[in-house]
Design an enzyme around this catalytic site. Structure first.
Site, short mmCIF file in Angstrom:
data_model
loop_
_atom_site.label_atom_id
_atom_site.label_comp_id
_atom_site.label_asym_id
_atom_site.label_seq_id
_atom_site.Cartn_x
_atom_site.Cartn_y
_atom_site.Cartn_z
N GLY A 48 0.74 -1.24 -0.02
CA GLY A 48 -0.09 0.06 -0.17
C GLY A 48 0.95 1.39 0.00
N GLU A 49 0.27 2.46 -0.52
CA GLU A 49 0.91 3.54 -0.52
C GLU A 49 0.03 4.47 0.07
OE1 GLU A 49 3.60 3.38 -4.32
OE2 GLU A 49 2.43 5.14 -4.00
N GLY A 51 -0.16 9.12 1.07
CA GLY A 51 0.49 10.38 0.75
C GLY A 51 1.94 10.54 1.46
N PHE A 52 2.46 9.67 2.32
CA PHE A 52 3.50 9.96 3.17
C PHE A 52 4.39 8.82 3.19
CE2 PHE A 52 4.08 10.32 7.89
CZ PHE A 52 5.07 11.37 8.04
N ALA A 53 3.77 7.46 3.17
CA ALA A 53 4.38 6.46 3.27
C ALA A 53 4.22 5.33 2.38
CB ALA A 53 4.10 5.86 4.67
N ARG A 54 5.09 4.34 2.13
CA ARG A 54 4.68 3.14 1.81
C ARG A 54 4.75 1.89 2.69
NH1 ARG A 54 8.54 2.50 -3.31
NH2 ARG A 54 7.11 1.05 -4.16
N LYS A 69 5.64 0.17 7.52
CA LYS A 69 5.25 1.64 7.05
C LYS A 69 6.68 2.27 6.90
CE LYS A 69 2.50 5.45 7.97
NZ LYS A 69 1.28 5.97 8.70
N ASP A 163 -8.99 11.15 12.43
CA ASP A 163 -8.81 10.88 11.13
C ASP A 163 -9.50 9.32 10.71
OD1 ASP A 163 -8.44 11.45 8.36
OD2 ASP A 163 -6.45 10.84 8.37
N1 LIG Z 1 -0.74 -2.69 9.23
C1 LIG Z 1 -0.91 -2.46 7.69
N2 LIG Z 1 -1.35 -3.55 7.21
C2 LIG Z 1 -1.58 -3.70 5.88
N3 LIG Z 1 -1.58 -2.46 4.75
C3 LIG Z 1 -1.25 -1.57 5.69
C4 LIG Z 1 -1.06 -1.39 6.83
N4 LIG Z 1 -0.94 -0.11 7.35
C5 LIG Z 1 -0.90 0.53 6.19
N5 LIG Z 1 -1.32 -0.18 5.22
C6 LIG Z 1 -1.32 0.17 3.68
O1 LIG Z 1 -0.35 1.08 3.34
C7 LIG Z 1 -1.04 2.13 2.72
C8 LIG Z 1 -0.28 3.49 3.32
O2 LIG Z 1 -0.36 3.65 4.70
P1 LIG Z 1 -0.76 4.89 5.44
O3 LIG Z 1 -2.30 5.11 4.90
O4 LIG Z 1 -0.83 4.73 6.84
O5 LIG Z 1 0.36 5.81 4.87
P2 LIG Z 1 0.21 7.36 5.00
O6 LIG Z 1 0.97 7.97 3.86
O7 LIG Z 1 0.41 7.87 6.44
O8 LIG Z 1 -1.36 7.58 4.96
P3 LIG Z 1 -2.00 9.20 4.43
O9 LIG Z 1 -1.95 9.41 3.29
O10 LIG Z 1 -3.43 8.89 4.89
O11 LIG Z 1 -1.15 10.11 5.38
C9 LIG Z 1 -2.64 2.19 3.23
O12 LIG Z 1 -3.36 2.92 2.72
C10 LIG Z 1 -2.78 0.52 3.39
O13 LIG Z 1 -3.04 0.03 2.16
#
Ligand SMILES: Nc1ncnc2c1ncn2[C@@H]1O[C@H](COP(=O)(O)OP(=O)(O)OP(=O)(O)O)[C@@H](O)[C@H]1O
Length: 676
Positions: A48-49, A51-54, A69, A163
């Protein structure tokens, strides 16, 4: 049925400029090391991806699979983004709840910061809804209870998630809710503090965040978002959805939403959504008010969701007996920690301070955040189907079958579980409802200070022993002979209670009405114990020839339990004669004070302060009173006794089990604490 695509803006809005990083991390190397903790993770595919992390699937050296993450340090150049990440980690680290994604580890290398998370195999409710378009009310009832449980837990810790949305509500492989992404979470210093920052995701944002900036906002914003989530699950799209963010806000302000006429939604569901979407936060219901809402007391109540909900709409039975509804409701609610009628109190005296190390170019993470030795066991107390036969012996057979055969196959090796939220499906169909009663009943009635202190002390001593810190001890260490433990047990709590035989050959029953009977080994003495809430248990001793009439039925049952166990069950240890048991224990009327099922074990607490964990892989660990001795009964039923002073010689397996025991006791103690 409406089939509307569900979309939500990926990035949450923040007051200032968008904090979207210039770039996400590059794919990290195949081997990622937490060098401080000396744990090597193998990286697999990207799952998953944001806006901030993969997010990548990773595997640690014990074979546990997690989600990592990964945040590129390049995207954390300014103090604000760093502080935001510290805040997210710090808040997330303080969370330990079955419906919150577990944060297992957190570390950095030269290029990235890694958050190792419990893996949510079934992705988020966003993906679920994309595939299914709409969910059924029983599914929503189940999911909402778990969401409310997680919110209650967070709010008790003074954390506002801020959120909550479909994309941040994930599902584990058993379709249990796991709320994640604490990137916008706020921790209040005290109950009165109000937050002023305008943040959230447009579709889910509460009106007071947008339009009441002077007064600020608090916990109620999450309940608004929960209302939006519930609506979206039943209707297929959020209530205020629009292409234009401005229009979304206008609709939120006007509270302008409606239920499509072509989707059958019960009046209870509509009513609950309406109360969650109450404009005035001060009259929005509390988590426990919501759990008492008619929506959770009508329709069908499942104790778990079927595996294939991602692809198939479940077909629920058209009728359900009141007792089955109630049993499943109690189970789901107690596992999630949602009380019925109990108030959702905010934990007192827990001031929050985010300590960060001074700036250090090389290290993004303050040392207080990394590394972290964390175990995240899940208290799971769970029922399922009712046994069909009412014959005592066949029910006993079923109970043994459940505990002795079915459970191990559902549970991963213990070494896997000790550092993660286990992937066990213990609570799923096929288990019996014997499990349910025990946990909920016992917990509810054990708000007794002495027990609480005893649990805390035991957990503390085990923790200190594992860290090789000296443990004060004034007593003689125990030997295998003088450690009293349960050698046989049978769970018939769907009707009467749980029966057990102790190693001193006395036999007892812990009845569902919170009373116990114990029969001495020589069958001459019977002791009757009534466990009373907030006070010490009351004991009455009788000779077998002079028992009061009122107890005759219970004694009849006790004898049945005894003869069943004698005839049908093997002992937990290799055969030994009564002479092998230390005489100090023979005849003493120690009884089982209570028991508790976790995903990995059944725990018994004896009245003398012994804790016994019968793990699902048949290994048993008995922690004697005051942790004077730790007895391990292995799969071959061989006994070994250790003291905590010998902790440095313990195998990894025993250390894992003791860590698990410590965490279960700590979790239990905090449950008792919040119930007080
Ligand atoms: N514990 C997990 N198990 C499985 N997939 C996950 C998990 N945590 C996150 N993901 C996947 O990774 C993606 C990115 O994680 P997350 O949304 O936490 O990133 P972010 O960049 O902090 O998000 P945002 O863009 O909401 O700030 C999520 O959309 C999800 O698909």
């Amino acid at each position: 049925m409406a089939s509307v695509a569900v979309k939500e803006p990926k990035t949450a809005i923040t007051p200032k400029k968008k904090t979207k990083p210039s770039r996400l991390c590059y794919t990290p190397p195949t081997n990622i090391a937490n060098s401080k903790k000396k744990i090597l993770y193998t990286r697999y595919d990207c799952i998953g991806e944001g806006g901030f992390a993969r997010c990548f699937r990773v595997r640690d050296d014990n074979g546990n699979i997690y989600a990592a993450k990964v945040i590129a340090k390049a995207s954390l150049q300014n103090d604000k983004t760093r502080q935001k990440l510290f805040g997210e980690i710090k808040v997330h680290q303080s969370m330990s709840h079955p419906n919150v994604v577990g944060l297992i580890d957190c570390f950095e290398d030269k290029t990235n910061v890694y958050l190792v998370l419990e893996l949510c195999e079934h992705k988020s409710l966003m993906e679920l809804l994309r595939k299914r378009k709409l969910l059924t009310e029983p599914e929503v009832r189940f999911l909402m209870l778990q969401i409310l449980g997680a919110l209650k837990y967070m709010h008790n810790k003074r954390v506002i998630h801020r959120d909550l949305k479909l994309g941040n509500i994930m599902l584990d492989e058993s379709n249990n809710v796991k709320i994640g992404d604490f990137g916008l979470a706020a921790l209040l210093m005290d109950d009165e503090e109000r937050k002023m920052t305008i943040c959230g995701t447009p579709n889910y944002i509460a009106p007071e965040i947008l339009f009441n900036s002077k007064e600020g906002h608090s916990f109620e914003v999450d309940l608004w978002s929960a209302g939006v989530v519930m609506y979206a699950l039943l209707v297929g799209k959020p209530p205020f959805q629009d292409k234009e963010v401005k229009t979304i806000y206008k609709k939120i302000k006007a509270n302008s939403y409606s239920f499509p006429s072509n989707i059958p939604i019960s009046s209870e569901a509509k009513n609950l959504i309406a109360s969650l979407l109450t404009q005035d936060p001060s009259v929005r219901p509390s988590v426990d008010d919501i759990a008492n809402h008619g929506f959770f007391h009508s329709g069908y109540m499942a104790s778990s969701l079927p595996d294939d909900i991602l692809s198939t709409q479940p077909v629920w039975p058209s009728t359900q007996s009141r007792s089955s509804f109630q049993r499943n409701l109690d189970y789901v609610a107690s596992a999630a920690g949602v009380g019925f009628g109990k108030s959702a109190g905010i934990e007192k005296n827990k001031p929050y301070a985010l300590k960060t190390d001074e700036g250090d170019d090389e290290h993004i993470l303050p040392s207080v955040l990394s590394p972290r030795d964390r175990v995240n066991p899940v208290m799971k107390i769970g029922p399922e189907t009712k046994p069909s036969s009412t014959k005592l012996s066949s029910i006993f057979e079923a109970a043994r079958k459940t505990t002795e055969e079915t459970l191990p196959s559902r549970v991963k090796a213990l070494k896997e579980e000790s550092r993660s939220v286990p992937k066990s499906k213990l609570s799923r169909s096929g288990t019996t409802d014997y499990e349910a009663r025990s946990g909920s009943v016992s917990i509810a009635n054990l708000s007794d200070n002495i027990v609480w202190i005893n649990i805390k002390k035991t957990a503390l001593k085990i923790g200190m022993g594992l860290e090789s810190r000296p443990v004060a001890s004034s007593q003689e260490p125990m030997t295998a002979k003088n450690i009293l433990f349960i050698t046989k047990w049978v769970d018939y709590s769907n009707k009467y209670g749980l029966g057990y035989q102790l190693s001193n050959e006395s036999v007892g029953v812990h009845f569902n009405d919170q009373t116990s009977l114990v029969f001495s080994a020589d069958e001459n003495v019977i002791e009757y114990i009534t466990h009373q809430k907030n006070s010490e248990a009351k004991h009455t001793v009788f000779s077998t020839s002079k028992v009061p009439d009122a107890l005759k039925n219970k004694i009849y049952l006790l004898k049945h339990f005894k003869s069943y166990m004698v005839q049908n069950l093997s002992r937990a240890v290799q055969d030994e004669t009564l002479d092998d048991i230390d005489i100090k224990n023979a005849g003493s009327m120690v009884f089982m004070h209570n028991y508790l099922r976790t995903r990995q074990a059944i725990m018994f607490r004896l009245s003398n302060g012994t804790y016994q964990f019968n793990f699902v892989d048949h290994v048993k660990v008995v922690v004697s009173p005051g942790v004077q001795g730790i007895m391990v009964l292995d799969k071959e039923k061989e006994k070994m006794v250790f003291t905590l002073e010998e902790a440095c010689w313990f195998t990894e397996d025993l250390r894992s089990r003791l860590k698990y025991i410590r965490e279960v006791l700590e979790s239990w103690a905090s449950k008792l604490e919040s119930a007080r």
